[in-house]
Design a protein around this motif. Structure first.
Motif, PDB file in Angstrom:
ATOM      1  N   VAL A   1     -11.186   6.139  -2.754  1.00  0.00           N
ATOM      2  CA  VAL A   1     -10.018   6.965  -3.064  1.00  0.00           C
ATOM      3  C   VAL A   1      -9.166   7.152  -1.796  1.00  0.00           C
ATOM      4  CG1 VAL A   1      -9.267   9.269  -3.796  1.00  0.00           C
ATOM      5  CG2 VAL A   1     -11.126   8.128  -5.013  1.00  0.00           C
ATOM      6  N   ALA A   2      -9.841   7.359  -0.672  1.00  0.00           N
ATOM      7  CA  ALA A   2      -9.100   7.513   0.592  1.00  0.00           C
ATOM      8  C   ALA A   2      -8.272   6.258   0.874  1.00  0.00           C
ATOM      9  CB  ALA A   2     -10.079   7.766   1.746  1.00  0.00           C
ATOM     10  N   ALA A   3      -8.867   5.091   0.636  1.00  0.00           N
ATOM     11  CA  ALA A   3      -8.148   3.834   0.869  1.00  0.00           C
ATOM     12  C   ALA A   3      -6.941   3.734  -0.067  1.00  0.00           C
ATOM     13  CB  ALA A   3      -9.090   2.647   0.657  1.00  0.00           C
ATOM     14  N   ALA A   4      -7.124   4.183  -1.316  1.00  0.00           N
ATOM     15  CA  ALA A   4      -6.009   4.133  -2.279  1.00  0.00           C
ATOM     16  C   ALA A   4      -4.873   5.054  -1.847  1.00  0.00           C
ATOM     17  CB  ALA A   4      -6.513   4.522  -3.665  1.00  0.00           C
TER      18      ALA A   4
ATOM     19  N   MET B   1       0.819  -1.228   0.000  1.00  0.00           N
ATOM     20  CA  MET B   1       0.000   0.000   0.000  1.00  0.00           C
ATOM     21  C   MET B   1       0.848   1.271   0.000  1.00  0.00           C
ATOM     22  SD  MET B   1      -3.332  -0.605   2.380  1.00  0.00           S
ATOM     23  CE  MET B   1      -4.307   0.770   1.789  1.00  0.00           C
ATOM     24  N   ARG B   2       2.115   1.137   0.356  1.00  0.00           N
ATOM     25  CA  ARG B   2       3.013   2.301   0.327  1.00  0.00           C
ATOM     26  C   ARG B   2       3.561   2.537  -1.073  1.00  0.00           C
ATOM     27  NH1 ARG B   2       4.107   4.238   5.263  1.00  0.00           N
ATOM     28  NH2 ARG B   2       3.765   2.879   7.053  1.00  0.00           N
ATOM     29  N   HIS B   3       3.362   1.583  -1.954  1.00  0.00           N
ATOM     30  CA  HIS B   3       3.860   1.715  -3.322  1.00  0.00           C
ATOM     31  C   HIS B   3       2.732   1.971  -4.324  1.00  0.00           C
ATOM     32  CE1 HIS B   3       7.904   0.349  -2.280  1.00  0.00           C
ATOM     33  NE2 HIS B   3       7.283  -0.420  -1.408  1.00  0.00           N
ATOM     34  N   VAL B   4       1.608   1.278  -4.105  1.00  0.00           N
ATOM     35  CA  VAL B   4       0.520   1.381  -5.083  1.00  0.00           C
ATOM     36  C   VAL B   4      -0.841   1.408  -4.383  1.00  0.00           C
ATOM     37  CG1 VAL B   4       0.626  -1.132  -5.496  1.00  0.00           C
ATOM     38  CG2 VAL B   4      -0.507   0.331  -7.167  1.00  0.00           C
ATOM     39  N   GLY B   5      -1.686   2.323  -4.848  1.00  0.00           N
ATOM     40  CA  GLY B   5      -3.053   2.400  -4.335  1.00  0.00           C
ATOM     41  C   GLY B   5      -4.008   2.248  -5.493  1.00  0.00           C
ATOM     42  N   ALA B   6      -5.167   1.636  -5.224  1.00  0.00           N
ATOM     43  CA  ALA B   6      -6.085   1.400  -6.332  1.00  0.00           C
ATOM     44  C   ALA B   6      -7.529   1.572  -5.905  1.00  0.00           C
ATOM     45  CB  ALA B   6      -5.875  -0.011  -6.876  1.00  0.00           C
ATOM     46  N   LEU B   7      -8.318   2.065  -6.827  1.00  0.00           N
ATOM     47  CA  LEU B   7      -9.757   2.090  -6.667  1.00  0.00           C
ATOM     48  C   LEU B   7     -10.325   1.162  -7.731  1.00  0.00           C
ATOM     49  CD1 LEU B   7     -12.351   3.494  -5.436  1.00  0.00           C
ATOM     50  CD2 LEU B   7     -12.266   4.969  -7.431  1.00  0.00           C
ATOM     51  N   LEU B   8     -10.768  -0.023  -7.307  1.00  0.00           N
ATOM     52  CA  LEU B   8     -11.301  -0.969  -8.282  1.00  0.00           C
ATOM     53  C   LEU B   8     -12.814  -1.047  -8.151  1.00  0.00           C
ATOM     54  CD1 LEU B   8      -8.743  -3.934  -8.235  1.00  0.00           C
ATOM     55  CD2 LEU B   8      -8.805  -1.962  -9.733  1.00  0.00           C
ATOM     56  N   ASP B   9     -13.295  -1.518  -7.028  1.00  0.00           N
ATOM     57  CA  ASP B   9     -14.730  -1.661  -6.829  1.00  0.00           C
ATOM     58  C   ASP B   9     -15.104  -0.962  -5.530  1.00  0.00           C
ATOM     59  OD1 ASP B   9     -17.306  -2.389  -6.455  1.00  0.00           O
ATOM     60  OD2 ASP B   9     -16.947  -4.544  -6.332  1.00  0.00           O
TER      61      ASP B   9
ATOM     62  N   TYR C   1      -2.012   5.928  12.447  1.00  0.00           N
ATOM     63  CA  TYR C   1      -3.388   6.366  12.658  1.00  0.00           C
ATOM     64  C   TYR C   1      -3.638   7.762  12.080  1.00  0.00           C
ATOM     65  CZ  TYR C   1      -7.555   7.497  15.390  1.00  0.00           C
ATOM     66  OH  TYR C   1      -8.815   7.875  15.781  1.00  0.00           O
ATOM     67  N   ARG C   2      -2.626   8.632  12.163  1.00  0.00           N
ATOM     68  CA  ARG C   2      -2.792  10.012  11.694  1.00  0.00           C
ATOM     69  C   ARG C   2      -3.158  10.092  10.218  1.00  0.00           C
ATOM     70  NH1 ARG C   2       2.080  13.747  12.798  1.00  0.00           N
ATOM     71  NH2 ARG C   2       1.573  14.391  10.680  1.00  0.00           N
ATOM     72  N   ARG C   3      -2.620   9.152   9.464  1.00  0.00           N
ATOM     73  CA  ARG C   3      -2.879   9.136   8.017  1.00  0.00           C
ATOM     74  C   ARG C   3      -4.363   8.857   7.716  1.00  0.00           C
ATOM     75  NH1 ARG C   3      -1.362  11.391   3.404  1.00  0.00           N
ATOM     76  NH2 ARG C   3      -1.866  10.041   1.670  1.00  0.00           N
ATOM     77  N   VAL C   4      -5.043   8.125   8.622  1.00  0.00           N
ATOM     78  CA  VAL C   4      -6.474   7.843   8.451  1.00  0.00           C
ATOM     79  C   VAL C   4      -7.246   9.164   8.468  1.00  0.00           C
ATOM     80  CG1 VAL C   4      -8.500   6.756   9.524  1.00  0.00           C
ATOM     81  CG2 VAL C   4      -6.331   5.521   9.419  1.00  0.00           C
ATOM     82  N   THR C   5      -6.984   9.978   9.475  1.00  0.00           N
ATOM     83  CA  THR C   5      -7.660  11.274   9.590  1.00  0.00           C
ATOM     84  C   THR C   5      -7.308  12.156   8.396  1.00  0.00           C
ATOM     85  OG1 THR C   5      -7.021  10.971  11.888  1.00  0.00           O
ATOM     86  CG2 THR C   5      -8.216  12.975  11.379  1.00  0.00           C
TER      87      THR C   5
ATOM     88  N   ARG D   1      -9.120   2.587   9.295  1.00  0.00           N
ATOM     89  CA  ARG D   1      -8.232   2.266  10.422  1.00  0.00           C
ATOM     90  C   ARG D   1      -7.797   0.807  10.353  1.00  0.00           C
ATOM     91  NH1 ARG D   1     -10.930   2.912  15.936  1.00  0.00           N
ATOM     92  NH2 ARG D   1     -11.423   0.782  15.389  1.00  0.00           N
ATOM     93  N   TRP D   2      -8.755  -0.043   9.971  1.00  0.00           N
ATOM     94  CA  TRP D   2      -8.464  -1.479   9.830  1.00  0.00           C
ATOM     95  C   TRP D   2      -7.427  -1.697   8.724  1.00  0.00           C
ATOM     96  CZ3 TRP D   2      -9.688  -4.597   5.566  1.00  0.00           C
ATOM     97  CH2 TRP D   2      -9.496  -5.967   5.777  1.00  0.00           C
ATOM     98  N   LEU D   3      -7.634  -1.000   7.599  1.00  0.00           N
ATOM     99  CA  LEU D   3      -6.675  -1.115   6.486  1.00  0.00           C
ATOM    100  C   LEU D   3      -5.286  -0.610   6.915  1.00  0.00           C
ATOM    101  CD1 LEU D   3      -8.449   0.153   3.236  1.00  0.00           C
ATOM    102  CD2 LEU D   3      -7.470  -2.107   3.630  1.00  0.00           C
ATOM    103  N   ALA D   4      -5.282   0.512   7.607  1.00  0.00           N
ATOM    104  CA  ALA D   4      -4.019   1.125   8.039  1.00  0.00           C
ATOM    105  C   ALA D   4      -3.280   0.184   8.988  1.00  0.00           C
ATOM    106  CB  ALA D   4      -4.279   2.470   8.709  1.00  0.00           C
ATOM    107  N   LEU D   5      -4.032  -0.338   9.952  1.00  0.00           N
ATOM    108  CA  LEU D   5      -3.430  -1.241  10.950  1.00  0.00           C
ATOM    109  C   LEU D   5      -2.785  -2.452  10.295  1.00  0.00           C
ATOM    110  CD1 LEU D   5      -5.776  -1.684  14.036  1.00  0.00           C
ATOM    111  CD2 LEU D   5      -3.285  -1.401  14.047  1.00  0.00           C
TER     112      LEU D   5
END
Ligand SMILES: Nc1ncnc2c1ncn2[C@@H]1O[C@H](COP(=O)(O)OP(=O)(O)OP(=O)(O)O)[C@@H](O)[C@H]1O
Length: 243
Positions: free
Chosen positions: A138-141, A72-80, A105-109, A95-99
């Motif tokens: 998009v946030a997850a990506a 996730m630090r190299h590539v982010g994607a929005l698929l579905d 945690y700061r990156r989630v906010t 938060r679950w994805l970040a963990l």
């Protein structure tokens, strides 16, 4: 950078991707364009390690997805964008994805603010509109602050405000020096956003060009696209049995 090298993917007798090679450069928005069934999603799925190629490979920053540590630090994607548990809040989801990816945690906010969901962060995703779900996707990506981003048909179902937002976001991500790949089957979605265009049909490369080159050669971009892909449309208009 994304490098697609001699990529082939077969599903049984269907050749979804057929010896496709192209390079997607950083600092630009590259449109990945082709009619339905052209192999765009398959290529992205392989780039993200979700499907295995029959032959060839896709490299992200010089490495295969499976060889990336903390991908996730190299590539982010929005698929579905629909693929989120409806009972989870946006905050909980991220938060679950970040963990699970060693992201603070700061990156989630931060990402919730970037996509304009900070005000509804504690609400259940099940009650989100399609536009809000796209923003969450998009946030997850963006969560891992990756250098490479892939968005599969990100404006599908968005209202004009959402479309403008996503276009501006793509441009600003590219201006930050990231590699941005944006798939669509509609030229008009890409002509205002993309610098380069990789056009595919029936799994094969049809053109690897710039929006400007194409406009100079053909005039109207939509005409260029229809002409270039006319042999590659699965269900051409007027074919017997198809309305
Ligand atoms: N899991 C699968 N099993 C079998 N065939 C598949 C599978 N995934 C894709 N295909 C087939 O591979 C071809 C390419 O599909 P793909 O979804 O990659 O195209 P696409 O360019 O993303 O199209 P669209 O714009 O409709 O999303 C199609 O003929 C599709 O039916």
């Amino acid at each position: 950078m994304i490098e697609v090298r001699e990529l082939t993917k077969r599903y049984g007798r269907t050749v979804a991707v057929d010896r496709l090679s192209c390079t997607v450069e950083p600092g630009k928005v590259t449109g990945f364009l082709g009619p339905n069934g052209a192999g765009k999603t398959t290529t992205m799925n392989i780039a993200l390690g979700l499907h295995r190629p029959t032959s060839g490979e896709v490299l992200i920053g010089g490495r295969r997805y499976g060889d990336l540590r903390q991908p996730m630090r190299h590539v982010g994607a929005l698929l579905d964008a629909g693929a989120v548990h409806p009972a989870r809040s946006a905050h909980h989801h991220l938060r679950w994805l970040a963990l699970s990816n060693g992201i603070g945690y700061r990156r989630v906010t931060e990402t919730l603010e970037m996509v304009g969901l900070a005000g509804v962060a504690r609400k259940k995703v099940g009650g989100f509109s399609l536009g809000m779900r796209q923003r969450l996707g998009v946030a997850a990506a963006l969560l891992g602050d990756p250098g490479v981003l892939m968005f599969d048909e990100p404006v599908n179902g968005l209202d004009p405000d959402g479309i403008r937002w996503i276009r501006e976001l793509m441009r600003s991500l590219a201006a930050e020096g990231r590699t941005v790949l944006l798939s669509s089957h509609v030229m008009s979605e890409l002509e205002q956003t993309a610098d380069r265009l990789v056009i595919v049909g029936r799994g094969r490369l049809i053109a690897d060009t710039t929006v400007r080159e194409l406009a100079d050669r053909f005039g109207r971009l939509e005409d260029a696209y229809v002409s270039l892909t006319s042999q590659a449309v699965e269900y051409p208009a007027g074919r017997e049995g198809i309305a």
